[in-house]
Scaffold this motif. Structure first.
Motif, PDB file in Angstrom:
ATOM      1  N   GLN A 112      27.558 -31.438   2.961  1.00 36.71           N
ATOM      2  CA  GLN A 112      26.816 -30.687   3.957  1.00 36.71           C
ATOM      3  C   GLN A 112      27.119 -31.191   5.363  1.00 36.71           C
ATOM      4  O   GLN A 112      27.325 -30.412   6.295  1.00 36.71           O
ATOM      5  N   SER A 274      22.177 -22.804  -2.298  1.00 36.29           N
ATOM      6  CA  SER A 274      20.756 -22.982  -1.999  1.00 36.29           C
ATOM      7  C   SER A 274      20.109 -21.597  -2.108  1.00 36.29           C
ATOM      8  O   SER A 274      20.802 -20.582  -2.184  1.00 36.29           O
ATOM      9  N   GLU A 276      18.507 -19.969   0.146  1.00 38.19           N
ATOM     10  CA  GLU A 276      18.820 -19.198   1.347  1.00 38.19           C
ATOM     11  C   GLU A 276      20.227 -18.589   1.239  1.00 38.19           C
ATOM     12  O   GLU A 276      20.441 -17.422   1.545  1.00 38.19           O
ATOM     13  N   GLU A 277      21.156 -19.418   0.771  1.00 32.88           N
ATOM     14  CA  GLU A 277      22.527 -18.951   0.581  1.00 32.88           C
ATOM     15  C   GLU A 277      22.571 -17.831  -0.473  1.00 32.88           C
ATOM     16  O   GLU A 277      23.325 -16.870  -0.350  1.00 32.88           O
ATOM     17  N   ILE A 280      21.641 -14.700   1.181  1.00 32.22           N
ATOM     18  CA  ILE A 280      22.621 -14.211   2.139  1.00 32.22           C
ATOM     19  C   ILE A 280      23.923 -13.803   1.449  1.00 32.22           C
ATOM     20  O   ILE A 280      24.512 -12.780   1.781  1.00 32.22           O
ATOM     21  N   ILE A 680      15.816  -7.444   4.629  1.00 38.89           N
ATOM     22  CA  ILE A 680      15.719  -6.828   5.955  1.00 38.89           C
ATOM     23  C   ILE A 680      16.907  -7.286   6.785  1.00 38.89           C
ATOM     24  O   ILE A 680      17.152  -8.488   6.941  1.00 38.89           O
ATOM     25  N   LEU A 687      17.260 -11.133   7.744  1.00 39.73           N
ATOM     26  CA  LEU A 687      16.101 -11.726   8.408  1.00 39.73           C
ATOM     27  C   LEU A 687      15.124 -12.401   7.448  1.00 39.73           C
ATOM     28  O   LEU A 687      14.251 -13.138   7.882  1.00 39.73           O
ATOM     29  N   ASN A 688      15.250 -12.108   6.173  1.00 39.22           N
ATOM     30  CA  ASN A 688      14.270 -12.699   5.242  1.00 39.22           C
ATOM     31  C   ASN A 688      14.950 -13.346   4.037  1.00 39.22           C
ATOM     32  O   ASN A 688      14.690 -12.971   2.901  1.00 39.22           O
ATOM     33  N   PHE A 691      11.917 -16.480  -0.417  1.00 43.57           N
ATOM     34  CA  PHE A 691      10.889 -15.801  -1.217  1.00 43.57           C
ATOM     35  C   PHE A 691       9.580 -15.621  -0.447  1.00 43.57           C
ATOM     36  O   PHE A 691       8.684 -14.935  -0.906  1.00 43.57           O
ATOM     37  N   HIS A 692       9.479 -16.259   0.704  1.00 48.33           N
ATOM     38  CA  HIS A 692       8.284 -16.087   1.517  1.00 48.33           C
ATOM     39  C   HIS A 692       8.225 -14.665   2.077  1.00 48.33           C
ATOM     40  O   HIS A 692       7.181 -14.018   2.052  1.00 48.33           O
ATOM     41  N   ASN A 693       9.353 -14.201   2.545  1.00 48.39           N
ATOM     42  CA  ASN A 693       9.358 -12.876   3.177  1.00 48.39           C
ATOM     43  C   ASN A 693      10.133 -11.815   2.405  1.00 48.39           C
ATOM     44  O   ASN A 693      10.071 -10.640   2.746  1.00 48.39           O
ATOM     45  N   TYR A 694      10.888 -12.223   1.397  1.00 48.99           N
ATOM     46  CA  TYR A 694      11.446 -11.240   0.462  1.00 48.99           C
ATOM     47  C   TYR A 694      10.438 -11.178  -0.670  1.00 48.99           C
ATOM     48  O   TYR A 694      10.290 -12.114  -1.446  1.00 48.99           O
ATOM     49  N   LYS A 695       9.715 -10.073  -0.731  1.00 50.14           N
ATOM     50  CA  LYS A 695       8.537 -10.030  -1.602  1.00 50.14           C
ATOM     51  C   LYS A 695       8.904  -9.608  -3.015  1.00 50.14           C
ATOM     52  O   LYS A 695       9.088  -8.424  -3.280  1.00 50.14           O
ATOM     53  N   LEU A 696       8.966 -10.577  -3.882  1.00 47.97           N
ATOM     54  CA  LEU A 696       9.137 -10.294  -5.300  1.00 47.97           C
ATOM     55  C   LEU A 696       7.733 -10.179  -5.896  1.00 47.97           C
ATOM     56  O   LEU A 696       6.860 -10.944  -5.516  1.00 47.97           O
TER      57      LEU A 696
ATOM     58  N   MET B   1      22.249 -26.129   4.986  1.00 44.05           N
ATOM     59  CA  MET B   1      21.209 -25.497   4.192  1.00 44.05           C
ATOM     60  C   MET B   1      20.541 -26.488   3.251  1.00 44.05           C
ATOM     61  O   MET B   1      19.386 -26.351   2.897  1.00 44.05           O
ATOM     62  N   LEU B   2      21.296 -27.495   2.838  1.00 45.58           N
ATOM     63  CA  LEU B   2      20.703 -28.520   1.998  1.00 45.58           C
ATOM     64  C   LEU B   2      20.080 -29.633   2.835  1.00 45.58           C
ATOM     65  O   LEU B   2      19.327 -30.430   2.332  1.00 45.58           O
ATOM     66  N   ARG B  44      12.657 -29.993   5.624  1.00 39.69           N
ATOM     67  CA  ARG B  44      13.935 -29.478   5.121  1.00 39.69           C
ATOM     68  C   ARG B  44      14.699 -28.736   6.207  1.00 39.69           C
ATOM     69  O   ARG B  44      15.920 -28.709   6.189  1.00 39.69           O
ATOM     70  N   THR B 195       1.048  -7.555   1.165  1.00 40.10           N
ATOM     71  CA  THR B 195       1.617  -6.534   0.287  1.00 40.10           C
ATOM     72  C   THR B 195       1.476  -6.879  -1.179  1.00 40.10           C
ATOM     73  O   THR B 195       1.597  -6.027  -2.025  1.00 40.10           O
ATOM     74  N   ARG B 196       1.255  -8.149  -1.495  1.00 41.46           N
ATOM     75  CA  ARG B 196       1.038  -8.476  -2.907  1.00 41.46           C
ATOM     76  C   ARG B 196      -0.223  -9.323  -3.046  1.00 41.46           C
ATOM     77  O   ARG B 196      -0.818  -9.720  -2.054  1.00 41.46           O
ATOM     78  N   MET B 199       0.594 -15.379  -3.005  1.00 41.24           N
ATOM     79  CA  MET B 199       1.763 -15.851  -2.271  1.00 41.24           C
ATOM     80  C   MET B 199       1.974 -15.044  -0.992  1.00 41.24           C
ATOM     81  O   MET B 199       3.077 -14.663  -0.659  1.00 41.24           O
ATOM     82  N   GLU B 200       0.882 -14.776  -0.316  1.00 42.15           N
ATOM     83  CA  GLU B 200       0.991 -13.983   0.900  1.00 42.15           C
ATOM     84  C   GLU B 200       0.586 -14.791   2.121  1.00 42.15           C
ATOM     85  O   GLU B 200      -0.280 -15.651   2.063  1.00 42.15           O
ATOM     86  N   ILE B 272       8.830  -9.075  10.899  1.00 41.60           N
ATOM     87  CA  ILE B 272       9.282  -8.446   9.654  1.00 41.60           C
ATOM     88  C   ILE B 272       8.143  -8.195   8.678  1.00 41.60           C
ATOM     89  O   ILE B 272       8.299  -7.428   7.749  1.00 41.60           O
ATOM     90  N   ARG B 273       6.992  -8.828   8.909  1.00 41.35           N
ATOM     91  CA  ARG B 273       5.886  -8.579   7.982  1.00 41.35           C
ATOM     92  C   ARG B 273       5.071  -7.352   8.366  1.00 41.35           C
ATOM     93  O   ARG B 273       4.393  -6.758   7.531  1.00 41.35           O
TER      94      ARG B 273
END
Lengths: 766, 292
Positions: A112, A274, A276-277, A280, A680, A687-688, A691-696, B1-2, B44, B195-196, B199-200, B272-273
């Protein structure tokens, strides 16, 4: 199919369940090889830029760094089926995923750090992110590696299909509706991020790849072509795969990059994304814009469909560009349709590119078609259930595209979900109260058609199986097919257990090593139970031809009188029996001195599509209908899915437990697509990426899922079974959107149906 | 990223040790770690000089880690987790808004480690527990290295996104909620828009706590809005509008006037939210809904 089945159709836990729940399973992330290095990839900072210079000198000097590669010090071919994708980019970058350099180092941290020391000078350029802009004649060329197949320089792929007389059908259509639909970019969100461990031996020139591919033999060929190697010098060992869903159908740059790092250093190299990767740089579902015009006659019978699809290809091509091959089937053949024109264009942009994703374009097509059917019903003044039943597909139908529906549970599936949702426990809010009530309820329907007996796309759609019974009576199934969590190895073991009377605890499935296993095209098109299942049946038949004569001889009876049951071979005539392992030993150690081993290759009887895309490309077709009840909060725009009723023509239930898992997982994945998920993207940037902003959807969001299998027992499937894996996801988003539309009386024309879209639609309406 | 910033962990076990560690680190880059649900993510993302983490999870002190009720107040230690708040019967009875807010934070797993102090000191405009505490007009009790306590009303404690009134030699020890006894009825709840179901992070939130007398007249009102401005806002004007009135008497126009008054405190952004339009629209709608 009157045979009394012993294990087929009985709930059977997955044979790999124990290692998965105990953590014993070896995922790619768990692999540790002696002297292993860690790889990392430097990606572009900007989606679109000229690369002025790349300086890796500081990174190379960092202690622990063993190798740094750029496009200048590797000898490779471009990848992707269009060969339009360089593994490492030089001169310019075209999307935010672009790989510029890679390093191998003795630790992840050093790798890294080395990336941070690579100095890249960019000249940022304007990109094109809208396919309608990119297709304009004066737009600059985005991908410079294409072969000039199409006159427009930014067209990556084009499909055209038609049948029937569109003009005549239009003329007799009393009702015509036209609408545009926009489908979002979503991604697989596999729990295990993309990973590979490559191990190259400089001694013998062999490359071993611990890979998550779901198509190992095609992958072997693709890696070989990319790296200019002989395919057979590449051994693919499939690790336990933490989610596939189609994402591992293609090879992406990180895989040859990891191999190159190992080839350069002569040491094993592991490369793990990761999260994030992963967001993306891993493939997405194809985003697209649908323009649909469709008609019906005075009685509500469908007359024609005229469909134009514009796909955002992204900067390079992957399998996403070929999804129209599947989508056109939905428009040509789901519900009876006398005339159809389907035209799709995949256009290069500077966005991220799409791969394949469970359903392969079909969720998008089904959304566009089923929304259109609701609009037609409204136009006609016909009920949304009635119009569907009237036009449903039927057994024996040969569609204008040439699909043969030898069995067809479409109408029964529709009738089932219509009936079940009527009996639901949630009383509908009377429509006259809609204007004043905060919560409004609605019901939506959708169906789907998908291949269920393989798909004739590659030169072969076959699968090989080798069966071996050892002298102790244990069976080893060596299958070409792959397990990616879908439960196929359990189903194959069940089939062998059923036929040979060997308890499933005595059956081993070997399916992860291209040096050992026979050829198979891979996990796609919901084909494994059908194709690999038939392959096991064929191998069993051959093996029995070896065992039965010996057993008959020992039991002093005829071959035709034998049954295999509970580890024994019995004669139904003289009621004598003998242990299977004894017979095996008699064959092996005595006369004729042979191993109890045999190999069979099954090729489905389907045919290739002709150059007009017509032909019976699958051995069987799966149908499913879903009905959904939702509650919409008109204050917040939130949509709550109350219940989903699923009726699916599965041919025959092989393993009810595995099937329930596919249905529930598929519906939840479809619900995420309908309501929550979207990558998004703004000017090529994601932009997301988390998992915080990509809502599964989470476990808390799962609705009631009620499943009603329809068993049509297709003569070509194993025990009558058809493919089931993709189907449960395909109609869900369409049914949910239809239900929302029903609840609030506005047209839903894009996904996901976010609370904000709902409130805006309500605002515009009132 | 790591990459992750390098850090040391120091784990004081008493208030004296804690004060000593804070003093020792005055010239260092240091952070407090309690539940770590936000801090780990931050570490992180960061790079740069080494960070000392003063780990509070071993701290053994009732003021930091107990819920104490007296006649006129409840004191909640900053190390109390959201899960502990949810389970507390007195909070459930006296301050339903706080119970609900704690119960809607992230997921059950995260609620077992995320702390009240963390939720406040992160100073996110979306903090669920913090929004409820603003509606309840809680007082922050801040301990300094001089071993003195300074009291700051919570709405003055959070100054902006990730900015608080804490000085470098101070730590949030506890919050105190005054108990105002109602004659009869408490109307108190927390509405979180997302939206869910778990975890919001709130797109907007509305915390309200009304005390009514025997005749149903509103005697006390506390309303706060989250994710609607750079900090959580106490909507004084909307609170005042309700005093002396009965909910059953409100006309649709009154409800709209009330919602408009809540909106006066909302200056949301588009991200974005959710867009500014959506945040305002939905805040208006749910404000009306609490009077229905």
């Amino acid at each position: 199919m009157t045979k009394n089945l012993k294990i087929i159709g009985k709930p059977t836990p997955k044979i790999d369940a124990n290692i998965r729940v105990t953590g014993e399973a070896q995922f790619g992330h768990d692999i540790q090889l002696p002297n292993m290095l860690y790889g990392a990839i430097l990606r572009t900072k900007y989606p679109v830029a000229e690369i002025i210079s790349i300086d890796t000198s500081k990174a190379k000097k960092l202690e622990g760094v063993k190798c740094v590669i750029t496009a200048d010090n590797i000898d490779v071919n471009n990848i992707s089926y269009r060969r339009d994708h360089p593994i490492l980019k030089k001169g310019q970058v075209n999307c935010i995923r672009d790989e510029i350099a890679a390093v191998a180092a003795t630790s992840k941290e050093i790798a890294q750090k080395a990336l941070e020391l690579i100095e890249v000078k960019y000249k940022v350029r304007e990109g094109i992110f809208d396919p309608f802009e990119a297709i304009k004649e004066d737009a600059p060329q985005i991908n410079h590696f294409i072969d000039g197949k199409y006159p427009n320089k930014n067209i990556a792929e084009h499909f055209h299909y038609e049948h029937g007389n569109l003009d005549e059908e239009k003329a007799i259509s009393k009702y015509i509706v036209s609408h545009r639909y926009t489908l979002p970019r979503v991604t697989h969100c596999c729990m295990a991020t993309s990973n590979m461990t490559a191990d190259y031996s400089k001694t013998d020139g062999k490359l071993t790849l611990y890979s998550t591919t779901q198509v190992p033999f095609l992958y072997q060929r693709d890696i070989a072509r990319a790296l200019k190697m002989e395919p057979s010098k590449i051994r693919i060992i499939q690790v336990v795969i933490g989610g596939g869903f189609g994402s591992k159908l293609d090879m992406y740059p990180y895989e040859p990059i990891c191999a190159l790092l190992s080839m350069k250093t002569g040491q094993p190299v592991q490369l793990i994304f990761s999260r994030e990767e992963e967001f993306i740089a891993s493939p997405t579902r194809q985003t697209m814009i649908y323009d649909v015009t469709a008609g019906a006659d005075e009685n509500g019978r469908f007359t024609f469909r005229d469909v134009r699809v514009t796909l955002d290809n992204g900067a390079y091509t992957s399998w996403g560009a070929t999804t129209p091959f599947v989508m056109m089937q939905t428009f040509s053949s789901l519900y009876q349709c006398p005339a159809c024109r389907f035209d799709s264009t995949s256009v290069y942009t500077n966005n991220v590119y799409a791969g394949s994703f469970r359903g392969y374009g079909n969720p998008q097509a089904t959304f566009a078609l089923e929304r259109t059917i609701d609009m037609l019903a409204e136009e006609i003044g016909m009920s949304k259930s009635e119009i569907r039943i009237l036009n449903a597909n039927f057994k024996g139908e040969i569609t204008k595209q040439g699909l043969h529906f030898n069995t067809c549970g479409h109408k029964e599936a529709l009738e089932t979900v219509i009936e079940k949702v009527k009996g639901h426990t949630h009383p509908l809010v009377p429509s006259q109260e809609w204007k004043t009530k905060r919560y409004k309820r609605g019901v939506g329907y959708a169906s789907m058609l998908h291949v269920g007996g393989g798909a004739k796309i590659y030169p072969s759609d076959g699968c090989g199986t080798t069966l071996k019974i050892d002298p102790f009576g244990y069976l080893t199934i060596i299958t070409g097919s792959s397990e990616i969590g879908q439960g196929s190895e359990t189903v194959l073991a069940m089939i062998a257990s059923e036929e040979l009377g060997i308890d499933i605890s005595r059956i081993k499935v070997i399916n992860t090593d291209t040096d050992i296993k026979p050829w198979d095209v891979g996990v796609h098109a919901s084909r494994t139970s059908f194709v690999a299942g038939n392959s096991v049946l064929g191998a069993v038949k051959k093996l029995k031809e070896k065992i039965s004569p010996k057993a008959a001889q020992l039991l002093k009876t005829n071959v035709d009188d034998l049954i295999y049951e509970k580890g024994l071979i019995k004669s139904v005539i003289n009621e004598s029996s003998i242990e299977l392992d004894k017979v095996v030993r008699a064959i092996h150690f005595k006369e004729p001195g042979e191993l109890c081993i045999d190999t069979y290759f099954f090729e489905p009887s389907s045919e290739f599509a002709d150059n007009e895309f017509k032909g019976n490309v699958s051995g069987a077709y799966a149908f499913a209908s879903q009905s959904v009840e939702v509650e919409v909060d008109t204050y917040t725009g939130n949509v709550k899915v109350l219940d989903v009723y699923v009726a699916q023509d599965v041919g025959k239930v092989l393993n009810p437990l595995g099937l329930a898992g596919q249905i529930e997982g598929g519906v939840v994945m479809g619900m995420g697509y309908a309501l929550l998920e979207e990558l998004i993207v703004d000017k090529g940037m994601i932009l997301n990426p988390n998992f915080h902003n990509y809502k599964l959807p989470t476990a808390m969001d799962v609705p009631g899922i009620h499943f009603y299998p329809i068993e049509t027992e297709d003569s070509l499937g194993p025990y009558g079974a058809k493919g089931v894996g993709e189907a449960p996801l395909i109609p869900t988003a369409a049914a949910i959107a239809n239900a929302v539309s029903d609840a609030i009386g506005v047209q839903i024309d894009s996904l996901p149906v976010t609370p904000e879209k709902v409130l805006r639609a309500l605002e515009e309406k009132f | 990223m790591l990459s992750m910033v390098d850090f040391n962990v120091i784990s004081p076990e008493s208030v004296d040790e804690l004060i000593l560690e804070i003093e020792n680190n005055q010239s260092n880059n240091f952070r407090f770690g309690a539940g770590y649900t936000d801090l780990l993510l931050e570490l992180r993302k960061q790079s740069g000089p080494k960070i000392n983490v003063i780990n509070l999870s071993k701290l053994n002190d009732a003021k930091f880690s107990a819920i104490e009720k007296t006649d006129d107040k409840i004191r909640i230690g900053s190390l109390i987790t959201a899960g502990e708040l949810v389970k507390n019967k007195e909070i459930q009875e006296l301050f339903p808004v706080l119970h609900q807010a704690a119960n809607s934070l992230a997921s059950k797993q995260i609620r077992q480690v995320a702390t009240v102090g963390g939720n406040i000191c992160t100073a996110s405009p979306a903090g669920d527990i913090a929004t409820a505490l603003v509606a309840l007009e809680a007082i922050c009790e801040i301990l300094s290295t001089k071993n003195e306590i300074r009291e700051v009303p919570i709405k003055e404690f959070m100054l902006g996104v990730r900015k608080t009134a804490l000085k470098k030699n101070e730590i949030l020890r506890s919050v105190v909620i005054p108990i105002i006894y109602a004659d009869t009825k408490i109307i108190s709840d927390f509405i979180k828009i997302g939206t869910r179901k778990s975890m919001e992070c709130a797109i907007v939130s509305l915390a309200y706590h009304f005390l009514l007398d025997d005749d149903g007249i509103i005697k006390h009102s506390g309303i706060a809005i989250g994710s609607s401005a750079p900090t959580i806002k106490f909507t004084q004007g909307a609170c005042d509008f309700l005093i002396g009135k009965k909910i059953v008497d409100f006309t649709d126009d009154d409800k709209k006037v009330f919602a408009d008054k809540v909106l006066e405190y909302a200056t949301p952004i588009s991200d974005i939210r959710g867009s500014e339009w959506y945040r305002k629209k939905v805040l208006h709608n749910i404000s009306k809904s609490i009077l229905e």
